[in-house]
Scaffold this active site. Structure first.
Site, PDB file in Angstrom:
ATOM      1  NE  ARG A   1       4.445  18.811   9.010  1.00 24.80           N
ATOM      2  CZ  ARG A   1       5.401  17.598   9.565  1.00 24.80           C
ATOM      3  NH1 ARG A   1       5.212  17.220   7.479  1.00 24.80           N
ATOM      4  NH2 ARG A   1       5.942  17.276   9.723  1.00 24.80           N
ATOM      5  N   PRO A   2       0.181  21.543  11.141  1.00 29.74           N
ATOM      6  CG  PRO A   2      -1.874  21.604  10.437  1.00 29.74           C
ATOM      7  CD  PRO A   2      -0.406  22.024   9.651  1.00 29.74           C
TER       8      PRO A   2
ATOM      9  CB  SER B   1       6.983   6.307  16.816  1.00 29.22           C
ATOM     10  OG  SER B   1       6.927   7.865  16.121  1.00 29.22           O
TER      11      SER B   1
ATOM     12  CE  LYS C   1       3.556   2.747  14.506  1.00 28.04           C
ATOM     13  NZ  LYS C   1       4.258   1.356  14.176  1.00 28.04           N
TER      14      LYS C   1
ATOM     15  CB  SER D   1      -1.061   0.121   1.649  1.00 25.33           C
ATOM     16  OG  SER D   1      -0.327   0.028   2.127  1.00 25.33           O
ATOM     17  CG  ASN D   2       3.855   4.224   1.703  1.00 22.57           C
ATOM     18  OD1 ASN D   2       3.899   5.169   0.631  1.00 22.57           O
ATOM     19  ND2 ASN D   2       4.099   4.944   2.702  1.00 22.57           N
TER      20      ASN D   2
ATOM     21  CE1 TYR E   1       2.912   6.516  12.718  1.00 21.77           C
ATOM     22  CE2 TYR E   1       3.716   7.678  14.050  1.00 21.77           C
ATOM     23  CZ  TYR E   1       3.929   6.232  13.214  1.00 21.77           C
ATOM     24  OH  TYR E   1       5.094   5.604  13.264  1.00 21.77           O
TER      25      TYR E   1
ATOM     26  CG  PHE F   1      13.911  10.201  18.511  1.00 17.10           C
ATOM     27  CD1 PHE F   1      13.808   9.606  19.246  1.00 17.10           C
ATOM     28  CD2 PHE F   1      13.773  11.448  18.678  1.00 17.10           C
ATOM     29  CE1 PHE F   1      13.568   9.176  20.092  1.00 17.10           C
ATOM     30  CE2 PHE F   1      13.356  11.673  19.791  1.00 17.10           C
ATOM     31  CZ  PHE F   1      13.164  10.441  21.216  1.00 17.10           C
ATOM     32  CG  ASN F   2      11.798  13.095  12.828  1.00 15.79           C
ATOM     33  OD1 ASN F   2      12.212  12.601  13.905  1.00 15.79           O
ATOM     34  ND2 ASN F   2      11.923  13.680  11.962  1.00 15.79           N
TER      35      ASN F   2
ATOM     36  CG  ASP G   1       5.265  20.125  12.315  1.00 21.33           C
ATOM     37  OD1 ASP G   1       5.267  18.823  12.672  1.00 21.33           O
ATOM     38  OD2 ASP G   1       5.832  20.226  11.433  1.00 21.33           O
TER      39      ASP G   1
HETATM   40  P1  NAD Z   1       7.038   2.770   5.414  1.00 18.85           P
HETATM   41  O1  NAD Z   1       5.819   3.173   4.801  1.00 18.85           O
HETATM   42  O2  NAD Z   1       7.802   3.428   3.888  1.00 18.85           O
HETATM   43  O3  NAD Z   1       6.903   0.976   5.216  1.00 18.85           O
HETATM   44  C1  NAD Z   1       5.542   0.497   5.744  1.00 18.85           C
HETATM   45  C2  NAD Z   1       4.733  -0.862   5.192  1.00 18.85           C
HETATM   46  O4  NAD Z   1       4.486  -1.206   5.388  1.00 18.85           O
HETATM   47  C3  NAD Z   1       4.865   0.101   3.476  1.00 18.85           C
HETATM   48  O5  NAD Z   1       5.953  -1.585   2.906  1.00 18.85           O
HETATM   49  C4  NAD Z   1       3.639  -0.719   3.575  1.00 18.85           C
HETATM   50  O6  NAD Z   1       3.587  -0.944   2.007  1.00 18.85           O
HETATM   51  C5  NAD Z   1       3.392  -1.731   4.530  1.00 18.85           C
HETATM   52  N1  NAD Z   1       2.243  -1.385   4.294  1.00 18.85           N
HETATM   53  C6  NAD Z   1       1.525  -0.462   5.276  1.00 18.85           C
HETATM   54  N2  NAD Z   1      -0.005  -1.576   6.044  1.00 18.85           N
HETATM   55  C7  NAD Z   1      -0.048  -2.199   5.451  1.00 18.85           C
HETATM   56  C8  NAD Z   1      -1.231  -3.409   5.772  1.00 18.85           C
HETATM   57  N3  NAD Z   1      -2.163  -3.831   6.579  1.00 18.85           N
HETATM   58  N4  NAD Z   1      -0.429  -4.712   6.015  1.00 18.85           N
HETATM   59  C9  NAD Z   1       0.506  -5.543   5.039  1.00 18.85           C
HETATM   60  N5  NAD Z   1       1.870  -4.590   4.390  1.00 18.85           N
HETATM   61  C10 NAD Z   1       1.228  -3.060   5.308  1.00 18.85           C
HETATM   62  O7  NAD Z   1       6.840   3.490   6.192  1.00 18.85           O
HETATM   63  P2  NAD Z   1       8.825   2.632   6.834  1.00 18.85           P
HETATM   64  O8  NAD Z   1       8.765   4.725   6.811  1.00 18.85           O
HETATM   65  O9  NAD Z   1       9.521   1.948   6.517  1.00 18.85           O
HETATM   66  O10 NAD Z   1       8.108   2.657   8.429  1.00 18.85           O
HETATM   67  C11 NAD Z   1       8.056   1.349   9.294  1.00 18.85           C
HETATM   68  C12 NAD Z   1       7.974   1.309  10.229  1.00 18.85           C
HETATM   69  O11 NAD Z   1       8.713   2.665  11.096  1.00 18.85           O
HETATM   70  C13 NAD Z   1       6.291   1.953  11.230  1.00 18.85           C
HETATM   71  O12 NAD Z   1       5.424   1.229  11.339  1.00 18.85           O
HETATM   72  C14 NAD Z   1       6.203   3.097  11.274  1.00 18.85           C
HETATM   73  O13 NAD Z   1       5.433   3.781  11.632  1.00 18.85           O
HETATM   74  C15 NAD Z   1       7.662   3.640  11.923  1.00 18.85           C
HETATM   75  N6  NAD Z   1       7.970   4.519  12.067  1.00 18.85           N
HETATM   76  C16 NAD Z   1       8.509   5.439  11.163  1.00 18.85           C
HETATM   77  C17 NAD Z   1       9.258   6.450  10.790  1.00 18.85           C
HETATM   78  C18 NAD Z   1      10.007   7.245  10.263  1.00 18.85           C
HETATM   79  O14 NAD Z   1      10.293   8.274   9.965  1.00 18.85           O
HETATM   80  N7  NAD Z   1      10.030   6.807   8.735  1.00 18.85           N
HETATM   81  C19 NAD Z   1       9.464   6.764  12.189  1.00 18.85           C
HETATM   82  C20 NAD Z   1       9.063   6.271  13.549  1.00 18.85           C
HETATM   83  C21 NAD Z   1       8.833   4.871  13.525  1.00 18.85           C
HETATM   84  C1  WQD Z   2      10.909  17.274   9.457  1.00 18.04           C
HETATM   85  C2  WQD Z   2      10.662  18.701  10.257  1.00 18.04           C
HETATM   86  C3  WQD Z   2       8.578  20.035   9.322  1.00 18.04           C
HETATM   87  C4  WQD Z   2       8.494  18.387   5.711  1.00 18.04           C
HETATM   88  C5  WQD Z   2       7.289  12.527  13.026  1.00 18.04           C
HETATM   89  C6  WQD Z   2       7.887  11.881  13.398  1.00 18.04           C
HETATM   90  C7  WQD Z   2       8.949  10.891  13.432  1.00 18.04           C
HETATM   91  C8  WQD Z   2       8.736   9.964  12.088  1.00 18.04           C
HETATM   92  C9  WQD Z   2       8.939  11.097  11.025  1.00 18.04           C
HETATM   93  C10 WQD Z   2       6.726   7.837  12.764  1.00 18.04           C
HETATM   94  C11 WQD Z   2       9.434  19.207  10.675  1.00 18.04           C
HETATM   95  C12 WQD Z   2       9.455  20.131   8.955  1.00 18.04           C
HETATM   96  C13 WQD Z   2       8.917  19.098   7.073  1.00 18.04           C
HETATM   97  C14 WQD Z   2       8.708  19.938   5.041  1.00 18.04           C
HETATM   98  C15 WQD Z   2       9.471  21.348   6.360  1.00 18.04           C
HETATM   99  N1  WQD Z   2       7.100   9.734  12.005  1.00 18.04           N
HETATM  100  N2  WQD Z   2       9.227  20.006   7.270  1.00 18.04           N
HETATM  101  N3  WQD Z   2       8.338  21.381   5.140  1.00 18.04           N
HETATM  102  O1  WQD Z   2       6.998  15.389  11.597  1.00 18.04           O
HETATM  103  O2  WQD Z   2       9.388  15.757  12.950  1.00 18.04           O
HETATM  104  O3  WQD Z   2       8.536  13.644  12.455  1.00 18.04           O
HETATM  105  O4  WQD Z   2       7.174  11.730  11.487  1.00 18.04           O
HETATM  106  O5  WQD Z   2       6.935   7.680  13.775  1.00 18.04           O
HETATM  107  O6  WQD Z   2       8.805   9.434  14.801  1.00 18.04           O
HETATM  108  O7  WQD Z   2       7.648  11.847  15.263  1.00 18.04           O
HETATM  109  O8  WQD Z   2       9.128  14.419  10.708  1.00 18.04           O
HETATM  110  O9  WQD Z   2      10.434  15.057   8.353  1.00 18.04           O
HETATM  111  O10 WQD Z   2       8.200  15.428   8.603  1.00 18.04           O
HETATM  112  O11 WQD Z   2       9.969  16.982   9.314  1.00 18.04           O
HETATM  113  O12 WQD Z   2       9.752  22.235   6.653  1.00 18.04           O
HETATM  114  O13 WQD Z   2       7.991  19.782   3.566  1.00 18.04           O
HETATM  115  O14 WQD Z   2      11.116  19.515   9.158  1.00 18.04           O
HETATM  116  O15 WQD Z   2       7.964  20.890   9.797  1.00 18.04           O
HETATM  117  O16 WQD Z   2       9.285  20.967  11.342  1.00 18.04           O
HETATM  118  P1  WQD Z   2       8.559  15.048  12.117  1.00 18.04           P
HETATM  119  P2  WQD Z   2       9.516  15.358   9.338  1.00 18.04           P
END
Ligand code: NAD
Ligand code: WQD
Length: 351
Positions: free
Chosen positions: A296-297, A129, A157, A38-39, A153, A182-183, A299
């Protein structure tokens, strides 16, 4: 109990999951991967196989909430441990579709736990997260910081963490490593594997990469009036290769002690949006046009990890910095300006 050798990876085609597949294949693990794409796209697996020089293993296109399909995977394979990445991950859209987020993130996790229980699998590494902390800063946040999630979201978690904690409390045979990323940013150093979001990127690093490569005109900097050193928000970016290395180390430690273990994954160092823009400009050698935009709302001002717990527990710490993340993200974007294209979809039911 020895370290697991056959690992079920959910969401293995995604950004972090695909890098984790490389890391685990490189370290001799046998993988079974489920993803509904899906993603993501199955092309990620072709890239993983090119890098690792091995087949990924059995791949199943299924929804993690599909109890029967998931159970059939456990019936067919002898799984030692699960790394659970599959989830919906965008903070903003989660407010528009909260039920879908709870269905996938919470329902997917309980469906997985049920299948694990029915098949005697008790070891799990879970993707949590830093968003569970909400507006908790400033200052580095350790794992005892009270959770104050601010969007569906992050709440999803947090609910998963509570469920996993209950499972561990009442079932001593379970071990769960709950990793609060974190990020995560950057890409595999080969330039073959990286972050390929569908549509307009939500996250900063892929957005910057698409501006640098000319796919987007300019970055909008969301908020220039934060109480920070340059007015822009501060985050703790961690290289995706460090992130997935931590998962491999987590698997090695699953046998140490049962129960729920929660660890932050970050560098322990914050970077502002403008500092990331600057680092990306240097890495790419390109000027990155940007403009100030409203906050961004949802943030928060600052999210920085206290990353000492994981270092203490596993003698492990991230080794790559923001410049490495920008350099690798740029290499991926430069080699794949339109992301993964021309992929052949795999058929349902695995191969
Ligand atoms: P991503 O969207 O790239 O990967 C998630 C994968 O899960 C995708 O391949 C998607 O197709 C699959 N998926 C989604 N829904 C599904 C479902 N119902 N059944 C089977 N597969 C499904 O995201 P990512 O950045 O690789 O994140 C991986 C994990 O880490 C997630 O749980 C996310 O919440 C967590 N996380 C990500 C970040 C980040 O910044 N990327 C930060 C903190 C936590
Ligand atoms: C980073 C900074 C934006 C896009 C969250 C979660 C983290 C992870 C990622 C899941 C922020 C700014 C962004 C843009 C911008 N996900 N920004 N212009 O929202 O900090 O982190 O999502 O768990 O765990 O906390 O990540 O990469 O979206 O943003 O200025 O086009 O960049 O406002 O300050 P975020 P981000």
């Amino acid at each position: 109990m020895s370290a697991p050798s056959t690992v079920l990876v959910t969401g293995g085609a995604g950004f972090i999951g695909s890098h984790a597949c490389v890391e685990l294949l490189d370290h001799g693990y046998e993988l079974i991967v489920v993803d509904d794409f899906s993603n993501s796209t199955p092309e990620a697996f072709a890239r993983v196989e090119r890098i690792a020089g091995r087949f990924v293993g059995a791949v199943y296109e299924l929804d993690i909430c599909d109890r029967h399909a998931l159970s059939a995977v456990f019936d067919r394979h002898c799984v030692d441990a699960v790394v659970h990445f599959a989830a919906r991950k965008s903070l903003g859209p989660s407010a528009q579709k909260p039920v879908a987020y709870y269905d996938t993130n919470v329902g997917g996790t309980t469906t997985l736990l049920r299948a694990m229980h029915e098949h005697g699998v008790h070891q799990l590494v879970f993707s949590s997260s830093c968003s569970v902390y909400g507006e908790a800063g400033p200052g580095a946040l350790d794992e005892s910081t009270p959770a104050r999630p601010t969007n569906p979201y992050a709440i999803s978690k947090w609910i998963c963490e509570q469920i996993l904690s209950d499972v561990c409390r009442h079932r001593p045979e379970y071990t769960v490593m709950c990793l609060r990323y974190f990020n995560p940013a950057g890409a595999h150093p080969s330039g073959l594997l990286g972050e390929d979001p569908r549509g307009e990127p939500d996250n900063l690093m892929p957005y910057l990469a698409q501006v640098a490569v000319g796919r987007r005109e300019r970055l909008r900097v969301f908020g220039t009036d934060y109480p920070t050193r340059d007015g822009t928000a501060i985050r703790d970016y961690i290289h995706v290769m460090d992130t997935v290395e931590a998962h491999r180390v987590a698997l090695d430690h699953l046998a140490d002690a049962p129960g729920m273990h929660i660890f932050n994954l970050g560098l322990g160092k914050g970077s502002s949006v403008l500092e990331v823009v600057d680092a990306f400009s240097r890495a790419s050698g390109r000027t990155i046009p940007y403009e100030a935009a409203p906050r961004r709302p949802g943030d928060v001002t600052e999210l920085v990890a206290d990353a000492t717990a994981v270092a203490r527990a596993w003698a492990w710490h991230p080794t790559r910095d923001l410049d490495d993340m920008c350099r690798d993200a740029w290499r991926f974007q430069r080699h794949n300006p339109n992301g993964y294209t021309g992929s052949a979809r795999r058929t349902k039911g695995g191969h």
